[in-house]
Design a protein around this motif. Structure first.
Motif, short mmCIF file in Angstrom:
data_model
loop_
_atom_site.label_atom_id
_atom_site.label_comp_id
_atom_site.label_asym_id
_atom_site.label_seq_id
_atom_site.Cartn_x
_atom_site.Cartn_y
_atom_site.Cartn_z
N LEU A 492 2.94 -6.89 -3.11
CA LEU A 492 3.03 -5.24 -3.28
C LEU A 492 4.24 -4.73 -2.22
O LEU A 492 4.24 -4.97 -1.24
N LEU A 494 5.44 -1.14 -0.87
CA LEU A 494 5.43 0.26 -0.98
C LEU A 494 6.68 0.88 -0.34
O LEU A 494 7.11 0.55 0.59
N LYS A 521 4.29 -5.69 -7.75
CA LYS A 521 4.16 -4.28 -7.78
C LYS A 521 4.65 -3.51 -6.65
O LYS A 521 5.04 -3.90 -5.71
N VAL A 523 4.84 0.26 -5.44
CA VAL A 523 4.10 1.78 -5.41
C VAL A 523 4.93 2.61 -4.54
O VAL A 523 5.29 2.42 -3.32
N TRP A 544 -3.20 -3.14 1.38
CA TRP A 544 -3.83 -3.93 0.16
C TRP A 544 -5.00 -3.49 -0.15
O TRP A 544 -5.24 -3.49 -1.34
N HIS A 547 -4.70 -0.41 -2.23
CA HIS A 547 -4.39 -0.66 -3.19
C HIS A 547 -5.24 -0.96 -4.55
O HIS A 547 -5.26 -0.70 -5.33
N PHE A 552 -3.64 4.59 -4.03
CA PHE A 552 -2.13 4.89 -4.07
C PHE A 552 -1.94 5.61 -5.59
O PHE A 552 -2.64 5.43 -6.47
N ALA A 555 1.64 3.19 -9.93
CA ALA A 555 2.37 2.07 -9.51
C ALA A 555 3.36 1.45 -10.54
O ALA A 555 3.29 1.85 -11.80
#
Length: 575
Positions: A492, A494, A521, A523, A544, A547, A552, A555
């Motif tokens: 992930l 961000l 992913k 975001v 995490w 998420h 959030f 995505a």
């Protein structure tokens, strides 16, 4: 003054014999400073101790301290030590967020001993009291004042000397108990490796973190060095005032995390350095976050025309659980170095390939995210070992968990967490950090608990973040990487900026680390939503979890070669 005499038997010895020729300067804003000599500070400490004792504060009693950096904080903190109580400096409200943010801190303190009193300014007392009520505590605020006293009872400590909180990058902030002997020993350790010219430094670091409290209050005050203190927000708004104090006075010690050097370079005008002299700076200690050799090079070049010596820069490593420092600088006569390490997943227990090695200097390395700065050698009396996942010691050059044995280790958390990656076992601290030793010096790679473990190795988020920030051209604090294995391996990313123009780079970097063995992913979050600690460190496990809970916004989910952006396109944020 000899080190042994300067650092005495107790960190409060200076109160009995304060030096009349030295003191502390406190920044007042707009370029002005107010100086308090040690005799005046000692009077204030005795006055605070008298107030605490009259109110019923007993030896061993935990007292949270919520005060901005200033003479009142110094008086309250040392007044509690003088009374045998256990001070715990907490973050100020602006560094926290959420409903009743003090409740978790006070609950952790109550696990050792339920607080009956707090020492908070009138400005911050309402929020502290709200937190106390939320934690089910009934406390009385002993607001500090300018009271002085010539005599006061010195009470022996019962239990820890202080309870200091971790930053929270390893989970939630936790209170670490530091014993009186460990605190005194660590202050002496640090004092023995720092230049003893009778002057300390100019610190803006918050007192609720170990680097600010131990390194920039206890050490210089115990030695009674001429010293200067700023509030963190003052440095952020006026870095030129911090720098100018060094350029006009012979302070030999700088202490600052990496982002501070970057802020100086980007916010201080070169023409404001005219007439300043930085040749008297002898030790520049930097830690708390990954060291960027390119930022250090820019800072050194910025000040070099005014006498700054770039060889004084000393990356170091430590944490609240070790009271403060573990390593600091190379062996005498050697220069700090950086090692070039290929990017990508790394296997614990296996050798780390080093492609090149150079001294830290004035030249910015190409692709700085590939370079790791050495954090130096252990302080005298501290033992550092690197082990595999089963606890077996690894040879030099192999990647493993950093474990520390030291006479100045903290005693443990007030609320033990069996599942935590940082823990004590048989007098040894299992840090949960991954690193390797090369040439007797420690290199820190990242957090084992934050890493994404795949078949070919572990993806360390600190390394991936550094490469993404460098290749995209944004400040490191504009993005964060985290991940997990449930329901399947997932990386992930961000960002606080529009990621759409940068998806090819994000995808390529992710592929180079995961080899396609993890979903990706992306975001986009607002800056206030980026989970960070009170010192700005990433809170990856928190990110995490948020998420997974869907907390959030929209995505960005895609596989190699696809572009299925749902994030609205906005302008490139720049660096």
């Amino acid at each position: 003054m000899a080190i042994a005499r300067a650092f005495g038997a107790r960190v409060t010895d200076w109160i009995d014999e304060p030096r009349a020729d030295h003191g502390i300067r406190f920044y007042q804003g707009e370029g002005t400073w107010q100086r308090f000599g040690y005799p005046e500070l000692a009077d204030r400490v005795r006055g605070a101790a008298a107030r605490f004792q009259e109110a019923g504060v007993a030896p061993g009693e935990v007292v949270p301290v919520v005060l901005p950096t200033g003479p009142e904080l110094v008086a309250a903190f040392y007044g509690l030590l003088l009374s045998g109580a256990v001070p715990s400096v907490l973050p100020l409200p602006w560094a926290l967020s959420g409903h009743a943010p003090y409740a978790p801190y006070l609950t952790d303190l109550a696990a050792y001993r339920t607080p009956r009193f707090v020492a908070a300014s009138e400005e911050y007392a309402p929020e502290v009291m709200a937190g106390a009520r939320a934690a089910g505590l009934d406390v009385v605020n002993l607001a500090p004042g300018a009271r002085t006293a010539q005599r006061v009872r010195r009470m022996a400590p019962q239990g820890p000397a202080v309870l200091q909180f971790t930053s929270g990058s390893r989970g939630r902030p936790r209170a670490v108990a530091v014993g009186p002997e460990a605190l005194r020993t660590h202050v002496r350790m640090l004092g023995s490796v720092l230049p003893d010219t009778g002057w300390g430094g100019v610190s803006w670091l918050p007192m609720y973190h170990d680097m600010g409290l131990v390194g920039n209050l206890l050490v210089p005050v115990t030695a009674q060095w001429e010293h200067a203190l700023m509030r963190p927000e003052s440095f952020v708004m006026e870095p030129a005032a911090w720098l100018g104090e060094y350029g006009r006075n012979p302070y030999p010690i700088m202490t600052m995390p990496n982002f501070g050097f970057a802020r100086v370079c980007s916010n201080v005008r070169p023409d404001s350095l005219a007439g300043l002299d930085f040749s008297r700076v002898r030790a520049v200690l930097t830690g708390a976050e990954r060291v960027d050799p390119a930022v250090l090079a820019r800072f050194s070049r910025f000040l070099e025309p005014y006498g700054f010596d770039h060889t004084t820069v000393l990356p170091c490593y430590g944490m609240a659980e070790t009271t403060l420092a573990v390593t600091a600088g190379p062996a005498a006569g050697l220069r700090p170095v950086m090692a070039k390490v290929p990017a990508g997943a790394k296997a614990v227990g296996q050798p780390v390939r080093v492609g090149a090695e150079h001294p830290l200097g004035l030249d910015e390395p190409v692709n700085p995210w590939l370079w790791y700065a050495s954090c130096g050698r252990p302080l005298e009396g501290i033992e550092v070992r690197v082990t595999d996942r089963d606890g077996h010691e690894l040879p030099e050059g192999a990647l493993g968990e950093i474990r520390v044995a030291s006479p100045s280790l903290g005693q443990g958390y007030t609320v033990p967490e069996a599942a935590g990656s940082t823990r004590w076992a048989d007098g040894v601290l299992h840090t949960g950090d991954a690193g390797f030793v090369r040439g007797g010096e420690l290199y820190v790679v990242g957090r084992l608990g934050d890493a994404l473990d795949l078949e070919h190795g572990s993806v360390f988020m600190e390394e991936l973040e550094a490469q993404l920030a460098g290749r995209i051209g944004v400040r490191p604090h504009r993005l964060m990487a985290t991940g997990g294995a449930d329901p399947g391996p997932t990386l992930l990313v961000l960002t606080t900026f529009d990621p759409v123009p940068h998806l090819p780079v994000i995808e390529a970097v992710a592929e180079s680390f995961t080899h396609g063995r993890a979903a990706l992913k992306v975001v986009r979050v607002g800056r206030p939503d980026m989970p960070v600690t009170t010192s700005g460190k990433p809170r990856r496990s928190t990110a995490w979890i948020r998420h997974l809970k869907g907390e959030f916004g929209k995505a960005e989910v895609f596989s190699p070669g696809e572009r299925t952006a749902t994030v609205p396109h906005r302008r490139n944020p720049g660096a």
